[in-house]
Every structure is written in C-alpha cells, then in structure tokens.
Scaffold this motif. Structure first.
Motif, PDB file in Angstrom:
ATOM      1  N   GLY A   5       0.808  -1.218   0.000  1.00 15.38           N
ATOM      2  CA  GLY A   5       0.000   0.000   0.000  1.00 15.38           C
ATOM      3  C   GLY A   5       0.840   1.266   0.000  1.00 15.38           C
ATOM      4  N   TYR A   6       1.814   1.322   0.889  1.00 14.44           N
ATOM      5  CA  TYR A   6       2.652   2.531   0.978  1.00 14.44           C
ATOM      6  C   TYR A   6       3.575   2.675  -0.234  1.00 14.44           C
ATOM      7  CZ  TYR A   6       1.117   3.575   5.721  1.00 14.44           C
ATOM      8  OH  TYR A   6       0.356   3.913   6.819  1.00 14.44           O
ATOM      9  N   ILE A   7       4.058   1.555  -0.744  1.00 17.12           N
ATOM     10  CA  ILE A   7       4.916   1.604  -1.934  1.00 17.12           C
ATOM     11  C   ILE A   7       4.128   2.128  -3.130  1.00 17.12           C
ATOM     12  CG2 ILE A   7       6.112   0.161  -3.648  1.00 17.12           C
ATOM     13  CD1 ILE A   7       6.984  -1.589  -1.164  1.00 17.12           C
ATOM     14  N   PHE A   8       2.888   1.651  -3.284  1.00 14.77           N
ATOM     15  CA  PHE A   8       2.076   2.126  -4.405  1.00 14.77           C
ATOM     16  C   PHE A   8       1.781   3.618  -4.281  1.00 14.77           C
ATOM     17  CE2 PHE A   8      -1.983   3.125  -6.437  1.00 14.77           C
ATOM     18  CZ  PHE A   8      -1.652   2.807  -7.750  1.00 14.77           C
ATOM     19  N   ILE A   9       1.477   4.083  -3.078  1.00 21.62           N
ATOM     20  CA  ILE A   9       1.212   5.514  -2.873  1.00 21.62           C
ATOM     21  C   ILE A   9       2.421   6.337  -3.311  1.00 21.62           C
ATOM     22  CG2 ILE A   9       0.914   7.291  -1.098  1.00 21.62           C
ATOM     23  CD1 ILE A   9      -0.849   5.241   0.423  1.00 21.62           C
ATOM     24  N   ALA A  10       3.622   5.886  -2.917  1.00 18.63           N
ATOM     25  CA  ALA A  10       4.848   6.612  -3.279  1.00 18.63           C
ATOM     26  C   ALA A  10       5.106   6.558  -4.781  1.00 18.63           C
ATOM     27  CB  ALA A  10       6.034   6.039  -2.513  1.00 18.63           C
ATOM     28  N   LEU A  11       4.980   5.371  -5.366  1.00 13.08           N
ATOM     29  CA  LEU A  11       5.245   5.226  -6.798  1.00 13.08           C
ATOM     30  C   LEU A  11       4.220   5.969  -7.645  1.00 13.08           C
ATOM     31  CD1 LEU A  11       6.220   1.444  -7.061  1.00 13.08           C
ATOM     32  CD2 LEU A  11       7.742   3.419  -7.216  1.00 13.08           C
ATOM     33  N   ASP A  12       2.989   5.987  -7.188  1.00  6.61           N
ATOM     34  CA  ASP A  12       1.918   6.632  -7.946  1.00  6.61           C
ATOM     35  C   ASP A  12       2.155   8.136  -8.077  1.00  6.61           C
ATOM     36  OD1 ASP A  12      -0.468   6.331  -9.409  1.00  6.61           O
ATOM     37  OD2 ASP A  12      -1.647   7.069  -7.716  1.00  6.61           O
ATOM     38  N   LYS A  13       2.877   8.695  -7.112  1.00  4.17           N
ATOM     39  CA  LYS A  13       3.204  10.122  -7.163  1.00  4.17           C
ATOM     40  C   LYS A  13       4.405  10.386  -8.074  1.00  4.17           C
ATOM     41  CE  LYS A  13       1.460  11.084  -2.511  1.00  4.17           C
ATOM     42  NZ  LYS A  13       1.823  11.429  -1.116  1.00  4.17           N
ATOM     43  N   MET A  14       5.285   9.390  -8.186  1.00  2.00           N
ATOM     44  CA  MET A  14       6.523   9.569  -8.953  1.00  2.00           C
ATOM     45  C   MET A  14       6.412   9.108 -10.398  1.00  2.00           C
ATOM     46  SD  MET A  14       9.506   8.499  -6.215  1.00  2.00           S
ATOM     47  CE  MET A  14       8.901   6.826  -6.007  1.00  2.00           C
ATOM     48  N   ILE A  15       5.622   8.041 -10.614  1.00  2.00           N
ATOM     49  CA  ILE A  15       5.509   7.454 -11.946  1.00  2.00           C
ATOM     50  C   ILE A  15       4.127   7.749 -12.504  1.00  2.00           C
ATOM     51  CG2 ILE A  15       5.587   5.298 -13.273  1.00  2.00           C
ATOM     52  CD1 ILE A  15       7.364   4.131 -11.048  1.00  2.00           C
ATOM     53  N   LYS A  16       4.066   8.266 -13.695  1.00  3.42           N
ATOM     54  CA  LYS A  16       2.790   8.657 -14.286  1.00  3.42           C
ATOM     55  C   LYS A  16       2.051   7.507 -14.966  1.00  3.42           C
ATOM     56  CE  LYS A  16       3.201  12.792 -12.868  1.00  3.42           C
ATOM     57  NZ  LYS A  16       2.382  13.196 -11.699  1.00  3.42           N
ATOM     58  N   ASN A  17       2.687   6.362 -15.045  1.00  2.00           N
ATOM     59  CA  ASN A  17       2.044   5.206 -15.656  1.00  2.00           C
ATOM     60  C   ASN A  17       1.503   4.302 -14.551  1.00  2.00           C
ATOM     61  OD1 ASN A  17       1.799   2.419 -16.726  1.00  2.00           O
ATOM     62  ND2 ASN A  17       2.547   3.360 -18.614  1.00  2.00           N
ATOM     63  N   LYS A  18       0.178   4.220 -14.453  1.00  2.00           N
ATOM     64  CA  LYS A  18      -0.460   3.467 -13.384  1.00  2.00           C
ATOM     65  C   LYS A  18      -0.095   1.983 -13.433  1.00  2.00           C
ATOM     66  CE  LYS A  18      -3.333   5.552 -11.448  1.00  2.00           C
ATOM     67  NZ  LYS A  18      -3.271   6.485 -10.292  1.00  2.00           N
ATOM     68  N   GLY A  19      -0.034   1.413 -14.636  1.00  2.00           N
ATOM     69  CA  GLY A  19       0.290  -0.003 -14.779  1.00  2.00           C
ATOM     70  C   GLY A  19       1.673  -0.333 -14.243  1.00  2.00           C
ATOM     71  N   VAL A  20       2.642   0.543 -14.516  1.00  2.00           N
ATOM     72  CA  VAL A  20       4.008   0.338 -14.025  1.00  2.00           C
ATOM     73  C   VAL A  20       4.036   0.404 -12.500  1.00  2.00           C
ATOM     74  CG1 VAL A  20       6.351   1.280 -13.973  1.00  2.00           C
ATOM     75  CG2 VAL A  20       5.092   1.168 -16.140  1.00  2.00           C
ATOM     76  N   SER A  21       3.335   1.380 -11.933  1.00  2.00           N
ATOM     77  CA  SER A  21       3.284   1.518 -10.476  1.00  2.00           C
ATOM     78  C   SER A  21       2.669   0.287  -9.834  1.00  2.00           C
ATOM     79  CB  SER A  21       2.470   2.763 -10.091  1.00  2.00           C
ATOM     80  OG  SER A  21       3.065   3.936 -10.583  1.00  2.00           O
ATOM     81  N   ILE A  22       1.599  -0.215 -10.433  1.00  2.00           N
ATOM     82  CA  ILE A  22       0.952  -1.415  -9.913  1.00  2.00           C
ATOM     83  C   ILE A  22       1.898  -2.611 -10.003  1.00  2.00           C
ATOM     84  CG2 ILE A  22      -0.911  -3.086 -10.298  1.00  2.00           C
ATOM     85  CD1 ILE A  22      -2.609  -0.694 -11.313  1.00  2.00           C
ATOM     86  N   GLY A  23       2.534  -2.780 -11.158  1.00  2.00           N
ATOM     87  CA  GLY A  23       3.425  -3.914 -11.360  1.00  2.00           C
ATOM     88  C   GLY A  23       4.587  -3.948 -10.386  1.00  2.00           C
ATOM     89  N   ILE A  24       5.220  -2.816 -10.181  1.00  2.00           N
ATOM     90  CA  ILE A  24       6.348  -2.744  -9.240  1.00  2.00           C
ATOM     91  C   ILE A  24       5.867  -3.012  -7.816  1.00  2.00           C
ATOM     92  CG2 ILE A  24       8.098  -1.240  -8.214  1.00  2.00           C
ATOM     93  CD1 ILE A  24       8.267   0.192 -10.934  1.00  2.00           C
ATOM     94  N   SER A  25       4.738  -2.418  -7.458  1.00  2.00           N
ATOM     95  CA  SER A  25       4.181  -2.611  -6.111  1.00  2.00           C
ATOM     96  C   SER A  25       3.827  -4.072  -5.868  1.00  2.00           C
ATOM     97  CB  SER A  25       2.940  -1.738  -5.922  1.00  2.00           C
ATOM     98  OG  SER A  25       3.237  -0.376  -6.095  1.00  2.00           O
ATOM     99  N   ALA A  26       3.230  -4.717  -6.877  1.00  2.00           N
ATOM    100  CA  ALA A  26       2.857  -6.129  -6.758  1.00  2.00           C
ATOM    101  C   ALA A  26       4.096  -7.007  -6.601  1.00  2.00           C
ATOM    102  CB  ALA A  26       2.038  -6.568  -7.965  1.00  2.00           C
ATOM    103  N   ALA A  27       5.136  -6.704  -7.368  1.00  2.00           N
ATOM    104  CA  ALA A  27       6.377  -7.479  -7.282  1.00  2.00           C
ATOM    105  C   ALA A  27       6.996  -7.358  -5.896  1.00  2.00           C
ATOM    106  CB  ALA A  27       7.365  -7.003  -8.345  1.00  2.00           C
TER     107      ALA A  27
END
Length: 197
Positions: A99-121
């Motif tokens: 949850g916290y990783i996705f929140i951080a990535l979602d602010k830094m990366i503009k591609n939602k799919g990439v943010s989800i993929g990294i967070s899931a990994a």
C-alpha cells in the motif's frame, strides 16, 4: 458511502481468499513437501486499490487462513505455519508495504500499470522474504533437514527458495494484479487527485 465501498471490497476479497483456501490446490499449490501460494494476490490488489490499512487487514485474514490450512491440510513443514509469527506477521506486512509503496510510486511514476506492477512485485517478495526469514530464524536447521536441504547453509537455502518459488510467485502476482487493480482503481478512487493514465 466510502465506508460502505470499503467494507464491500474487503468482504469480496475476504471471500476470494476463503475460496482459494477452501479449494484444495487453488490458493496453496503443493510442490513436494511444501506449498507455493497465490493467496497473497488479493492482499496486494486491495492494498493497491484501497491503501495500506485495508491491505494489512486482509493480510491478517490471509495469515489466519494460513494457520487453518496448516492444521487442516498438513505437510511435513506445516508445524511452522501454525506459529502466528510466521503465518501472520509477514502477511500483514504485505498489505502495509504494498500500500505505501504504491502511494509513493503513484506520485513519482505517471504510468499506473508500471506503479501497480512494481508494487505487486515488491509485495510478493515481502511475503517470500518475510516468511523465509522467520522460518530460518526460528527453525533453521530443523527446516533444512525436513525439506531435504541439510547439505545447504541457511542463507543458501533462503536464496534458493526465494530465487525459484519466490520468483514464480512474484511473476504470477504481477501478471494478475496489473489488470485487476487497474480496473478496480477506475471504480474505487482513493483521492480527488487520483487519475488513471
């Protein structure tokens, strides 16, 4: 309304976990004397869609089902997962971490799919590394002997399992989480500044 939506999606994800655990070989996939799991995927998805708190709560559900699975469908190493520290703590951390990783990535990366993929990994690896670390800290040599790895060092066995079973679980998590979490984010927006790219 927001609380009703949260309760609804939490209930749905809890039901999915229960089904995955109840159906033999679905959530916990037997691989010899151990089980690979995909039960962490609903936790990852909920943490991404609704945040770390609900993710951690669903992680608690996952942990409890892990204990029940160890009791009801025992294998040689099931005694380890009857320990709440091993079965529950890493699963709660999946929800918090993802949850916290996705929140951080979602602010830094503009591609939602990439943010989800990294967070899931990362969420999947939190599960793998968290569980294995506690297993080796608490049970060490006994676990190695029961799994036929007595010739390996504890660190070597950790990397072997994480690099094989853990990587497969991570890939499956990413493949499943991206389309489902992406679709759910369209329905359950977590904030007024949240946009789907």
């Amino acid at each position: 309304m927001k609380n009703i939506k949260d309760l609804t999606i939490l209930g749905i994800m809890t039901a999915i976990i229960i089904v995955m655990v109840a159906v033999p070989g679905l959530g916990y996939i037997p691989i010899g004397i151990m089980n690979a799991t995909i039960v962490h995927i609903p936790v990852i998805i909920l943490a991404i869609v609704k945040g770390p708190k609900l993710g951690a709560l669903l992680g608690l559900v996952f942990g409890i089902t892990s204990i029940l699975n160890a009791i009801l469908r025992p294998v040689i190493t099931s005694y380890i997962f009857m320990n709440p520290l091993v079965a529950v703590l890493p699963r709660v951390l999946i929800g918090l971490g993802t949850g916290y990783i996705f929140i951080a990535l979602d602010k830094m990366i503009k591609n939602k799919g990439v943010s989800i993929g990294i967070s899931a990994a990362i969420g999947s690896m939190i599960n793998t590394i968290g569980v294995l670390s506690l297993v080796f800290i608490l049970y060490g040599r006994d676990f190695l002997e029961k799994t036929g790895r007595s010739s390996q060092t504890i660190v070597g066995a950790l990397f072997t399992i994480a690099g094989t079973q853990g990587v497969v679980e991570m890939i499956v998590s990413v493949v499943i989480s991206i389309p489902i979490a992406y679709a759910l984010l369209r329905t359950y927006k977590r904030g007024k500044n949240d946009t789907i790219n």
